[in-house]
Design an enzyme around this catalytic site. Sequence first.
Site, PDB file in Angstrom:
ATOM      1  N   CYS A  75       2.542   1.127  46.733  1.00 16.60           N
ATOM      2  CA  CYS A  75       2.584   2.087  45.625  1.00 16.60           C
ATOM      3  C   CYS A  75       3.123   1.475  44.342  1.00 16.60           C
ATOM      4  O   CYS A  75       3.019   2.091  43.277  1.00 16.60           O
ATOM      5  CB  CYS A  75       3.454   3.284  45.998  1.00 16.60           C
ATOM      6  SG  CYS A  75       2.845   4.155  47.423  1.00 16.60           S
TER       7      CYS A  75
ATOM      8  N   HIS B 298       7.383   6.889  40.408  1.00 14.66           N
ATOM      9  CA  HIS B 298       6.376   7.040  41.461  1.00 14.66           C
ATOM     10  C   HIS B 298       6.560   8.422  42.091  1.00 14.66           C
ATOM     11  O   HIS B 298       7.663   8.925  42.219  1.00 14.66           O
ATOM     12  CB  HIS B 298       6.534   5.943  42.517  1.00 14.66           C
ATOM     13  CG  HIS B 298       5.573   6.112  43.646  1.00 14.66           C
ATOM     14  ND1 HIS B 298       4.235   6.301  43.435  1.00 14.66           N
ATOM     15  CD2 HIS B 298       5.754   6.158  44.984  1.00 14.66           C
ATOM     16  CE1 HIS B 298       3.625   6.446  44.593  1.00 14.66           C
ATOM     17  NE2 HIS B 298       4.529   6.366  45.552  1.00 14.66           N
TER      18      HIS B 298
ATOM     19  N   ASN C 157       1.002  12.113  46.618  1.00 12.29           N
ATOM     20  CA  ASN C 157       1.289  10.696  46.400  1.00 12.29           C
ATOM     21  C   ASN C 157      -0.036   9.927  46.383  1.00 12.29           C
ATOM     22  O   ASN C 157      -0.695   9.820  47.400  1.00 12.29           O
ATOM     23  CB  ASN C 157       2.196  10.211  47.538  1.00 12.29           C
ATOM     24  CG  ASN C 157       2.499   8.723  47.473  1.00 12.29           C
ATOM     25  OD1 ASN C 157       1.915   7.981  46.681  1.00 12.29           O
ATOM     26  ND2 ASN C 157       3.409   8.280  48.327  1.00 12.29           N
TER      27      ASN C 157
END
Length: 330
Positions: free
Chosen positions: A116, A256, A286
């Site tokens: 990520c 994030h 996400n």
Amino acid sequence: MVLKRGAAIIGWGSALPAKVLTNHDLEQRVDTSDEWIRTRTGILERRIAAPTEAASDLALQAARTALKKAAICAQQLDLIIVATVTPDMIFPATACLIQNRLGASLAGAFDLEAGCTGFLYGLSVGREFVRSGTYNHVLIVGVDILSRITDWQDRNTCVLFGDGAAAVVLGPSQAEEGILSTYLGSDGSGGEFLYVAAGGSRLPLDNEALKHGLQYTRMKGPEVFKFAVRIMADATLEALNRAGLGLEEVSYLIPHQANQRIIDAARKRLKLSPERVLVNLDRYGNMSSASIPVALAEAAEAGQFQPGDVLVLVGFGAGLTWGANVVKWI
Ligand code: ACO
């Protein structure tokens, strides 16, 4: 060596699949509830790519918008970096696929994998090429189609993820503006907390692997959670320190988007008010390396940033990896 120029974000764009998957939809698939997902993660819905939609399709769309915004043509691109854990295929690189479809015939192209955190790794690499004067224009894309590596029977993971893409174009700026600092980190000993076991050279994707669902993402959620809370605050402070700025000078934090509780905990440690933290995980879940650039592109498009605003982009992910960049908006 004293660098005379900076590297700034001069274009941006995002691309989200049309299909919306709500928490109520997920209630029909696994033993979960809208209430559990909302209160434990903050996610209300996420986007899911169509069966015919691959990473390069969303990446291309985002890239075209970013080029238009930057007012440059594809031929002016010197380099394309695609951050992803879900490329169209093992090779060739998704960056090469979009290089061809964009007609960016003068650009080098490669994929980069840092979970990520991938987009921030890409931004950091692109920054150095522009700052050094090696290149003028670098396209950086964060794209992931996590739905393809999600076990839709596993309630521990399937409620968390969504698909999306976003891109930015970096161009030359004054030295004191644009991306002011980079901080990247990794701790491979945490690799076992978040991984896809099969499909690589260690464990090819054969019938045995498929039988055991080894093509899917597995995660030790609580371990990642603890790491994330600590690293989001630490990385923010380190990147600010490297830029010679303090927390009071931060206009927006763009973290994030894994869990609202992680974002809130980091925000409280940093003593930032909620209005200074951009959140999109309620709508998108996400999206791995797409989460940060989608939040950035949507806010930029909405005119939320003023010249001189200080943004901190901070993320963490599989690897384990983490990173942060301080950006002075131009
Ligand atoms: N619905 C209902 N119950 C659930 C669900 C669900 N979807 N998922 C888990 N539970 C249950 C568990 O089974 C457990 O039940 P038990 O106590 O009977 O065993 C209970 O809820 C609590 O489980 P925990 O794992 O302790 O729940 P937690 O509050 O830690 O939340 C979560 C889990 C949301 C995964 C959280 O740990 C988290 O967000 N971790 C970080 C995830 C993350 O950041 N991932 C990054 C990915 S980055 C990348 O590279 C893709």
